[in-house]
Design a protein around this motif. Structure first.
Motif, PDB file in Angstrom:
ATOM      1  N   THR A   4     -17.560  17.340  25.233  1.00 36.09           N
ATOM      2  CA  THR A   4     -18.238  18.417  25.651  1.00 36.09           C
ATOM      3  C   THR A   4     -18.584  18.610  27.087  1.00 36.09           C
ATOM      4  O   THR A   4     -19.210  19.467  27.517  1.00 36.09           O
ATOM      5  N   PHE A   5     -17.903  17.890  28.105  1.00 38.41           N
ATOM      6  CA  PHE A   5     -18.062  17.745  29.388  1.00 38.41           C
ATOM      7  C   PHE A   5     -17.690  19.263  29.933  1.00 38.41           C
ATOM      8  O   PHE A   5     -16.514  19.586  29.982  1.00 38.41           O
ATOM      9  N   GLY A   6     -18.406  19.766  30.586  1.00 38.01           N
ATOM     10  CA  GLY A   6     -18.079  21.163  31.400  1.00 38.01           C
ATOM     11  C   GLY A   6     -17.951  22.211  30.317  1.00 38.01           C
ATOM     12  O   GLY A   6     -17.426  23.357  30.685  1.00 38.01           O
ATOM     13  N   THR A  10     -24.259  27.231  23.964  1.00 43.99           N
ATOM     14  CA  THR A  10     -25.232  28.336  23.665  1.00 43.99           C
ATOM     15  C   THR A  10     -26.760  27.525  23.707  1.00 43.99           C
ATOM     16  O   THR A  10     -26.917  26.283  23.173  1.00 43.99           O
ATOM     17  N   PHE A  11     -27.528  28.159  24.501  1.00 41.48           N
ATOM     18  CA  PHE A  11     -28.881  27.459  24.587  1.00 41.48           C
ATOM     19  C   PHE A  11     -30.165  28.287  24.405  1.00 41.48           C
ATOM     20  O   PHE A  11     -30.159  29.528  24.846  1.00 41.48           O
ATOM     21  N   TRP A  28     -19.886  14.631  27.513  1.00 41.71           N
ATOM     22  CA  TRP A  28     -19.112  13.614  27.130  1.00 41.71           C
ATOM     23  C   TRP A  28     -17.682  13.923  27.212  1.00 41.71           C
ATOM     24  O   TRP A  28     -17.256  15.054  26.805  1.00 41.71           O
ATOM     25  N   ALA A  29     -16.907  12.901  27.708  1.00 45.92           N
ATOM     26  CA  ALA A  29     -15.714  12.942  28.034  1.00 45.92           C
ATOM     27  C   ALA A  29     -14.985  11.694  27.917  1.00 45.92           C
ATOM     28  O   ALA A  29     -15.261  10.669  28.544  1.00 45.92           O
ATOM     29  N   ILE A  30     -14.080  11.580  26.987  1.00 50.91           N
ATOM     30  CA  ILE A  30     -13.287  10.386  26.843  1.00 50.91           C
ATOM     31  C   ILE A  30     -12.181  10.011  27.883  1.00 50.91           C
ATOM     32  O   ILE A  30     -11.577  10.924  28.260  1.00 50.91           O
ATOM     33  N   ASP A  63     -25.616  14.347  19.437  1.00 54.22           N
ATOM     34  CA  ASP A  63     -25.449  15.291  18.237  1.00 54.22           C
ATOM     35  C   ASP A  63     -24.764  16.616  18.444  1.00 54.22           C
ATOM     36  O   ASP A  63     -24.196  16.517  19.476  1.00 54.22           O
ATOM     37  N   THR A  64     -25.038  17.529  17.456  1.00 55.65           N
ATOM     38  CA  THR A  64     -23.836  18.804  17.827  1.00 55.65           C
ATOM     39  C   THR A  64     -24.499  19.388  18.982  1.00 55.65           C
ATOM     40  O   THR A  64     -23.544  20.004  19.647  1.00 55.65           O
ATOM     41  N   ASN A  65     -25.986  19.366  19.369  1.00 60.38           N
ATOM     42  CA  ASN A  65     -26.054  19.848  20.664  1.00 60.38           C
ATOM     43  C   ASN A  65     -26.455  18.712  21.411  1.00 60.38           C
ATOM     44  O   ASN A  65     -27.345  17.968  21.350  1.00 60.38           O
ATOM     45  N   ASP A  66     -25.468  18.431  22.384  1.00 59.19           N
ATOM     46  CA  ASP A  66     -25.570  16.982  23.193  1.00 59.19           C
ATOM     47  C   ASP A  66     -26.489  17.145  24.271  1.00 59.19           C
ATOM     48  O   ASP A  66     -26.763  16.339  24.949  1.00 59.19           O
ATOM     49  N   ILE A  67     -27.215  18.403  24.606  1.00 56.64           N
ATOM     50  CA  ILE A  67     -28.557  18.388  25.518  1.00 56.64           C
ATOM     51  C   ILE A  67     -29.458  17.674  24.605  1.00 56.64           C
ATOM     52  O   ILE A  67     -30.224  16.810  25.742  1.00 56.64           O
ATOM     53  N   GLY A  68     -29.653  17.762  23.343  1.00 60.88           N
ATOM     54  CA  GLY A  68     -30.873  16.905  22.872  1.00 60.88           C
ATOM     55  C   GLY A  68     -32.235  17.452  22.976  1.00 60.88           C
ATOM     56  O   GLY A  68     -32.321  18.623  23.335  1.00 60.88           O
ATOM     57  N   ASN A  69     -33.175  16.598  23.264  1.00 68.26           N
ATOM     58  CA  ASN A  69     -34.550  17.011  23.328  1.00 68.26           C
ATOM     59  C   ASN A  69     -35.294  16.819  24.466  1.00 68.26           C
ATOM     60  O   ASN A  69     -36.520  17.069  24.392  1.00 68.26           O
ATOM     61  N   THR A  70     -34.693  16.035  25.428  1.00 58.41           N
ATOM     62  CA  THR A  70     -35.067  15.692  26.545  1.00 58.41           C
ATOM     63  C   THR A  70     -34.323  16.532  27.709  1.00 58.41           C
ATOM     64  O   THR A  70     -33.326  16.056  27.921  1.00 58.41           O
ATOM     65  N   TYR A  71     -34.925  17.201  28.398  1.00 56.00           N
ATOM     66  CA  TYR A  71     -33.875  17.856  29.531  1.00 56.00           C
ATOM     67  C   TYR A  71     -34.923  18.806  30.511  1.00 56.00           C
ATOM     68  O   TYR A  71     -35.998  19.005  29.979  1.00 56.00           O
ATOM     69  N   VAL A  72     -34.385  19.228  31.378  1.00 55.60           N
ATOM     70  CA  VAL A  72     -34.986  20.189  32.155  1.00 55.60           C
ATOM     71  C   VAL A  72     -34.553  21.496  32.324  1.00 55.60           C
ATOM     72  O   VAL A  72     -32.950  21.315  32.154  1.00 55.60           O
ATOM     73  N   GLU A  73     -35.152  22.527  32.157  1.00 55.56           N
ATOM     74  CA  GLU A  73     -34.531  23.899  31.761  1.00 55.56           C
ATOM     75  C   GLU A  73     -35.012  24.515  33.373  1.00 55.56           C
ATOM     76  O   GLU A  73     -36.085  24.778  33.597  1.00 55.56           O
ATOM     77  N   ILE A  74     -34.117  25.359  33.976  1.00 58.19           N
ATOM     78  CA  ILE A  74     -34.410  26.206  35.175  1.00 58.19           C
ATOM     79  C   ILE A  74     -33.766  27.588  35.008  1.00 58.19           C
ATOM     80  O   ILE A  74     -32.858  27.745  34.730  1.00 58.19           O
TER      81      ILE A  74
END
Length: 191
Positions: A4-6, A10-11, A28-30, A63-74
């Motif tokens: 999911t890196f880069g 949809t947010f 994430w990038a293997i 998870d499917t949304n790798d941002i999760g529930n703890t984040y900063v939104e600007i």
């Protein structure tokens, strides 16, 4: 398939809008070299194993949304920053972002990851040193910081008093973020 890196995401914003977020250094990038070597050795040894792959880059949530529930939104358009801890907004501030009318000073959009945070440090800009209480770095040498020298935030200040790309906000709100994020926490920036 699993990286999911880069990538484009949809947010859903603090006010319910759907935004497409492109770019940044979060996700994430293997590590393909390490995985290739491990698979090669496993095949030669005839071993079968279920395991997590080696990652070159990792996020906080798988998870499917790798941002999760703890984040900063600007939100650059509305000059607003909201911090969510476990899905609950815990900091909400007007900001001053980079000046998009000065070359190389616009705050970049995308999904970024927090780096090693510092407190009580001096941030060195192109032509100035500035003492800040809290520094939360992202995208190389940009960051979120308090701005003890500023009395006002928000509105159109960024157009004539903008930063060189970093985000400045009131100290009490930046302190909440600083106290609750860890390295690799997503920072979602959009217009």
């Amino acid at each position: 398939k699993y990286d999911t890196f880069g990538c484009t995401r949809t947010f859903t914003t603090y006010d319910g809008r759907q935004k497409t977020i492109k770019g940044g250094d979060y996700g994430w990038a293997i590590d393909q070299t390490a995985e290739t070597e491990w698979l090669y050795n496993a095949i030669l040894a005839g071993t079968t194993e279920v395991r997590q792959p080696a990652y070159a880059y990792s996020g906080l949530c798988r998870d499917t949304n790798d941002i999760g529930n703890t984040y900063v939104e600007i939100d650059l358009t509305n000059q607003r920053m909201v911090f969510y801890k476990d899905g609950t907004p815990t900091a909400d501030a007007q900001i001053v972002s980079g000046n998009p009318f000065v070359p190389n000073c616009a705050t970049p959009v995308g999904c970024y990851t927090t780096g090693e945070m510092k407190s009580g440090c001096t941030v060195n800009g192109e032509d100035y040193p500035s003492a800040v209480n809290y520094w939360i770095p992202f995208d190389g040498n940009l960051g979120i910081s308090d701005a003890p020298w500023r009395m006002d935030f928000g509105g159109q200040l960024y157009e004539f008093e903008g930063t060189h790309g970093s985000i400045c906000a009131p100290s009490d709100q930046v302190q909440i973020i600083f106290s609750n994020v860890e390295k690799n926490t997503p920072i979602v920036i959009y217009e």
